[in-house]
Design a protein around this motif. Structure first.
Motif, PDB file in Angstrom:
ATOM      1  N   HIS A 157       4.304  -9.066  18.710  1.00  0.00           N
ATOM      2  CA  HIS A 157       4.997  -9.194  17.413  1.00  0.00           C
ATOM      3  C   HIS A 157       4.017  -9.752  16.384  1.00  0.00           C
ATOM      4  O   HIS A 157       3.878 -10.966  16.242  1.00  0.00           O
ATOM      5  CB  HIS A 157       6.224 -10.093  17.562  1.00  0.00           C
ATOM      6  CG  HIS A 157       7.120 -10.116  16.358  1.00  0.00           C
ATOM      7  ND1 HIS A 157       8.461 -10.488  16.430  1.00  0.00           N
ATOM      8  CD2 HIS A 157       6.901  -9.821  15.058  1.00  0.00           C
ATOM      9  CE1 HIS A 157       8.991 -10.422  15.220  1.00  0.00           C
ATOM     10  NE2 HIS A 157       8.064 -10.035  14.368  1.00  0.00           N
ATOM     11  N   HIS A 160       2.438  -9.220  12.292  1.00  0.00           N
ATOM     12  CA  HIS A 160       2.519  -8.596  10.962  1.00  0.00           C
ATOM     13  C   HIS A 160       1.121  -8.420  10.374  1.00  0.00           C
ATOM     14  O   HIS A 160       0.174  -9.098  10.783  1.00  0.00           O
ATOM     15  CB  HIS A 160       3.367  -9.461  10.020  1.00  0.00           C
ATOM     16  CG  HIS A 160       4.806  -9.504  10.428  1.00  0.00           C
ATOM     17  ND1 HIS A 160       5.741  -8.629   9.925  1.00  0.00           N
ATOM     18  CD2 HIS A 160       5.467 -10.285  11.314  1.00  0.00           C
ATOM     19  CE1 HIS A 160       6.916  -8.885  10.481  1.00  0.00           C
ATOM     20  NE2 HIS A 160       6.783  -9.885  11.334  1.00  0.00           N
ATOM     21  N   HIS A 220       7.505  -5.312   8.602  1.00  0.00           N
ATOM     22  CA  HIS A 220       8.841  -5.041   8.055  1.00  0.00           C
ATOM     23  C   HIS A 220       8.781  -3.697   7.316  1.00  0.00           C
ATOM     24  O   HIS A 220       7.996  -3.533   6.371  1.00  0.00           O
ATOM     25  CB  HIS A 220       9.252  -6.117   7.036  1.00  0.00           C
ATOM     26  CG  HIS A 220       9.266  -7.515   7.580  1.00  0.00           C
ATOM     27  ND1 HIS A 220      10.231  -7.979   8.439  1.00  0.00           N
ATOM     28  CD2 HIS A 220       8.432  -8.568   7.380  1.00  0.00           C
ATOM     29  CE1 HIS A 220       9.995  -9.239   8.738  1.00  0.00           C
ATOM     30  NE2 HIS A 220       8.906  -9.631   8.111  1.00  0.00           N
ATOM     31  N   GLU A 249       9.611  -3.609  12.390  1.00  0.00           N
ATOM     32  CA  GLU A 249      10.694  -4.604  12.407  1.00  0.00           C
ATOM     33  C   GLU A 249      11.669  -4.237  11.296  1.00  0.00           C
ATOM     34  O   GLU A 249      11.299  -4.229  10.118  1.00  0.00           O
ATOM     35  CB  GLU A 249      10.148  -6.030  12.198  1.00  0.00           C
ATOM     36  CG  GLU A 249      11.243  -7.097  12.269  1.00  0.00           C
ATOM     37  CD  GLU A 249      10.720  -8.532  12.338  1.00  0.00           C
ATOM     38  OE1 GLU A 249       9.566  -8.786  11.932  1.00  0.00           O
ATOM     39  OE2 GLU A 249      11.491  -9.412  12.788  1.00  0.00           O
ATOM     40  N   ASP A 307       4.952 -13.469  16.346  1.00  0.00           N
ATOM     41  CA  ASP A 307       5.445 -13.254  14.979  1.00  0.00           C
ATOM     42  C   ASP A 307       4.428 -13.803  13.976  1.00  0.00           C
ATOM     43  O   ASP A 307       4.797 -14.452  12.986  1.00  0.00           O
ATOM     44  CB  ASP A 307       6.810 -13.907  14.784  1.00  0.00           C
ATOM     45  CG  ASP A 307       7.669 -13.198  13.751  1.00  0.00           C
ATOM     46  OD1 ASP A 307       7.155 -12.285  13.070  1.00  0.00           O
ATOM     47  OD2 ASP A 307       8.854 -13.567  13.605  1.00  0.00           O
ATOM     48  N   HIS A 327       2.058 -14.268  10.979  1.00  0.00           N
ATOM     49  CA  HIS A 327       2.008 -13.801   9.587  1.00  0.00           C
ATOM     50  C   HIS A 327       0.676 -14.180   8.944  1.00  0.00           C
ATOM     51  O   HIS A 327       0.626 -14.430   7.739  1.00  0.00           O
ATOM     52  CB  HIS A 327       3.159 -14.399   8.774  1.00  0.00           C
ATOM     53  CG  HIS A 327       4.510 -13.786   9.055  1.00  0.00           C
ATOM     54  ND1 HIS A 327       5.197 -13.971  10.225  1.00  0.00           N
ATOM     55  CD2 HIS A 327       5.298 -12.965   8.303  1.00  0.00           C
ATOM     56  CE1 HIS A 327       6.347 -13.310  10.182  1.00  0.00           C
ATOM     57  NE2 HIS A 327       6.436 -12.693   9.026  1.00  0.00           N
TER      58      HIS A 327
HETATM   59 ZN    ZN Z   1       8.459 -10.545  12.356  1.00  0.00          ZN
END
Ligand code: ZN
Ligand code: AMP
Ligand code: FE
Ligand code: FE
Length: 278
Positions: A7, A9, A39, A64, A242, A244
């Motif tokens: 996961h 980004h 996203h 996502e 996740d 970022h």
């Molecule tokens: Zn995410």
């Protein structure tokens, strides 16, 4: 042991890292595979694959998607999605356009309560990818009116807070069916944040195949709980950081990881999905 962080980004959504920087960071962490899950955008996948191939790192094409219930915001991950499928790309284009209108609306609400943020500044932070609330948050913090992410989301733009504006209406069924139709594997993202397990059986009816059990925001007890749910429901237990980039302060890539074997199980599941739809 080979590991994967499933996961991540890029700056094609709300990370500060380019796809190439993600590949380099994955190599530094010794990962064998990563999944790019931006996203509403698939444009970060190919450039990341290109750079990662220099290090022998596998990049799983992911996405996502955000869907809403009246009382919950649900994120659905898709793995091994058909990132080149034309109708899918054009659907994502539409969703990204809607995100722009949504930023204007949130900016208007923020200005009305005295947080004087400028929409163009938000778009500048987002660049060419999917603009979202993390970009808006960064622009809000820059004004000096608000202190940090906690205040921004807790007081202003968190789900159903006063300056929050929902996404274009997209139901859980539509999101899951969209992922399946491209040949991808739908997985419920970070359920510990949503805290609405009662929706899981419904998501399974639509074709959900897994739960993101391992995640930065999941404490040990939460992990145990979802491991048990996966066993009970026969779902795959996936995981990822996740990350970022610097978007949430700390670079998270590799801090949550799963055995590489899971990538193979996801691949096999995607194969199954593609065969079924033939
Ligand atoms: Zn995410
Ligand atoms: P959007 O896709 O525009 O609805 O924005 C969702 C993104 O905002 C999430 O993927 C996170 O990156 C970020 N976000 C949402 N809630 C929070 C929070 N409470 N703290 C930090 N980031 C958040
Ligand atoms: Fe995000
Ligand atoms: Fe999410």
């Amino acid at each position: 042991m080979k590991y994967a962080d499933l996961h991540i980004h890029t700056n094609f959504s709300d990370s500060t890292f380019t796809p190439e920087e993600v590949a380099v960071a994955a190599d530094e962490k010794g990962l064998s595979a990563i999944a790019i899950c931006d996203h509403d955008c698939v444009d970060g996948i190919e450039p990341c694959q290109k750079e990662a191939s220099r290090f022998g790192i596998e990049v799983v094409p992911g996405i996502e998607l955000t869907v809403e219930k009246h009382d919950a915001e649900i994120h659905i991950l898709g793995y091994f999605i058909g990132s080149k499928v034309e109708w899918f790309r054009s659907k994502l284009d539409d969703m990204r356009k809607d995100r722009i209108g949504r930023i204007y609306k949130m900016v208007e609400k923020l200005n009305a309560v005295g947080v004087n943020v400028n929409a163009e500044d938000v778009f500048k932070l987002a660049g060419r990818g999917a603009v979202g609330r993390l970009h808006l948050a960064q622009a809000m913090i820059k004004t000096g009116k608000v202190k940090g992410l906690r205040e921004v989301f807790g007081k202003y733009i968190g789900f159903q807070k006063p300056c929050y504006v929902p996404h274009v209406k997209f139901t859980p069924r539509e999101a899951i069916e969209t992922i399946l139709k491209t040949g991808g594997v739908p997985v419920l993202a970070h359920p510990g944040i949503m805290n609405k397990d009662e929706y899981i059986p419904e998501l399974m009816e639509y074709g959900l195949k897994g739960i993101e059990v391992y995640h930065t925001d999941h404490k040990a007890g939460v992990v145990k709980h979802y491991e048990e749910l996966c066993r009970q429901y026969g779902l795959l237990a996936t995981g990822g950081s996740d990350c970022h980039g610097l978007g949430k302060g700390r670079v998270l890539i590799g801090t949550t990881r799963v055995p590489y074997e899971l990538v193979e199980r996801l691949k096999a599941k995607a194969e199954e999905i593609r065969n079924e739809s033939r």
